[in-house]
Design an enzyme around this catalytic site. Structure first.
Site, mmCIF file in Angstrom:
data_model
loop_
_atom_site.group_PDB
_atom_site.id
_atom_site.type_symbol
_atom_site.label_atom_id
_atom_site.label_comp_id
_atom_site.label_asym_id
_atom_site.label_seq_id
_atom_site.Cartn_x
_atom_site.Cartn_y
_atom_site.Cartn_z
ATOM 1 N N HIS A 1 0.805 -1.213 0.000
ATOM 2 C CA HIS A 1 0.000 0.000 0.000
ATOM 3 C C HIS A 1 0.840 1.265 0.000
ATOM 4 C CE1 HIS A 1 -1.739 3.403 2.231
ATOM 5 N NE2 HIS A 1 -2.745 3.193 1.409
ATOM 6 N N CYS A 2 1.935 1.256 0.736
ATOM 7 C CA CYS A 2 2.605 2.523 1.071
ATOM 8 C C CYS A 2 3.267 3.225 -0.104
ATOM 9 C CB CYS A 2 3.627 2.274 2.176
ATOM 10 S SG CYS A 2 2.877 1.793 3.748
#
Length: 461
Positions: free
Chosen positions: A303-304
């Site tokens: 996600h990051c």
């Protein structure tokens, strides 16, 4: 046991706690027309409710429960709740033990009933904040979660976001709607942001050992959030505002994105100058100060890094502000999977074989080693492009037994990739327990990890 029955049972099992607000708290915003609700004592059945039980929310819930507090774990997906109850969630071994203990603990409850949020002294939102196909932030899940939190909010609660997002989200999606409802942050409720710092699949640092950053929309909100986090984290760093805490997370992951893009660029430079990039990076890493090693690869997933910087760029575009270093880094990262396909094409061409009709085996499709996590994995884009170009593609990954093929279908992991007789093997993710000895006899190998020993049949990305 029905949710309401368990709530009533818990009320009998635990001591009643009172949560009083300051009698004279300053208004969160001047000139608000909202009617202030008088400060009052509020009895809560749960100490903390965690909204969203994914890769961040579930470990967070388990860590808080392990600290001795009553936890309500809430997820709108009944399927996800079933996976957790069956102890099939992708967790570190230490968290698997915590889950086993928590499921036997009457003060740990899993539910999809949003109305139970009103029974928690603190509500922590841990939901996904992805980007769409056009790299535009998709705030749908976060907006829905925050709307539910506001709907069921009661005086005395601490309401805290952890999901990475744009600067001002806590104010826009929690503080202002709460004030409109008559719950003034800093007086009737406490509102804060504390970025998550979970590293899926890596147990180098326990949840308790990783410092937490937190900022409230008022000083009182920040202090309340610090008290909550201090119970399960050794070090809490308080910043002046929720905005500053939101920006902290964006800085952390944008820093990583820029340096990964730089490492990829150096890999290409070293290739052109006929040297091994990892020899150079490992040598530079011997310097005890002023350098932090980053490793090149086929792209970034999770996600990051692929998502978070786009929240910042999206916000800056509205303000007509440019960030050329970040923009170029994200362009470079986004183009990396295509570079893998082009390198595969060249390798096959040198062997008198076109990409169309070639048998290509992708080893490892998870976005990082030792996790069953396909979020934003470069492998998915690589596989889709290979298939679109006419290749016959298979993959092998003991952590991810199925994966999308980019055309609406599903591929199934091949447990014996050495028997598939591939024209080319692309090593994408190197899981710690995966046997790679058979690559010595493969026709051709494209190593995107830069970790395989030198060999005649091995080409670096």
């Amino acid at each position: 046991m029905a949710p309401n029955t368990k709530v009533k049972t818990l009320k009998k099992q635990v001591a009643v706690e009172s949560h009083s607000l300051p009698a004279e708290a300053a208004e969160w915003t001047e000139g608000t027309a909202a009617r202030a609700i008088p400060a009052q004592d509020q009895v809560f059945t749960f100490d903390v409710a965690i909204v969203g039980l994914g890769y961040v929310g579930l470990p967070t819930a388990l860590a808080i429960n392990a600290s001795g507090r009553r936890v309500l774990g809430l997820d709108v997906s009944e399927r996800r709740l079933a996976v957790i109850r069956e102890q099939q969630a992708d967790l570190l071994d230490s968290d698997k033990e915590r889950l086993k203990t928590a499921l036997l603990d009457p003060s740990f409850m899993l539910t999809s009933d949003l109305s139970l949020l009103a029974h928690a002294a603190a509500v922590v939102v841990c939901v996904p904040t992805p980007v769409d196909a056009y790299l535009v932030p998709d705030l749908g899940i976060l907006r829905a979660a925050c709307a539910s939190v506001v709907e069921y909010a009661v005086p005395g609660q601490l309401l805290m976001l952890t999901s990475t997002t744009y600067v001002g989200t806590t104010r826009d999606l929690l503080a202002m709607p709460l004030a409109a409802k008559g719950l003034i942050p800093g007086r009737d409720v406490y509102v804060a942001f504390s970025p998550e710092r979970i590293n899926p699949g890596v147990d180098s640092f326990s949840h308790e050992d990783v410092p937490r950053v937190v900022g409230g929309v008022t000083a009182a909100c920040g202090e309340a959030a610090e008290r909550l986090l201090s119970a399960s984290t050794k070090l809490v760093h308080v910043v002046p505002s929720a905005d500053a805490a939101e920006m902290t997370k964006l800085v952390e992951n944008t820093f990583r994105a820029v340096n990964i893009a730089l490492a990829n660029e150096f890999a290409q430079i070293c290739h052109e100058l006929d040297m091994e990039v990892m020899d150079v990076i490992n040598a530079a890493a011997t310097k005890p100060y002023g350098f932090m090693p980053f490793t090149p690869g086929p792209g970034v997933g999770g996600h990051c890094i692929p998502c978070d910087p786009h929240y910042l760029l999206w916000q800056l575009r509205k303000a007509r502000v440019t960030a050329p270093v970040i923009e170029q880094a994200m362009i470079g990262i986004a183009g990396r999977p295509h570079q893998v396909v082009e390198k595969a094409r060249r390798i096959l061409s040198e062997r008198n074989h076109g990409l169309a009709g070639a048998r290509v085996m992708v080893v490892g499709v998870a976005y990082k080693p030792d996790v069953e996590d396909l979020r934003e994995s470069p492998a998915l884009e690589i596989i889709a492009e290979l298939i679109a170009d006419g290749a016959e593609v298979a993959y092998s990954d003991p952590w991810c037994l199925t994966a999308p093929d980019g055309r609406g279908g599903t591929l199934i992991s091949n447990p014996a990739p050495q028997l598939w007789e591939a024209d080319l093997v692309i090593l994408h993710t190197r899981h710690s327990q995966t046997d790679l000895d058979w690559l010595e006899n493969a026709a051709a190998v494209l190593d995107t990890t830069y970790r395989l020993p030198k060999a005649d049949n091995v080409t670096r990305l």
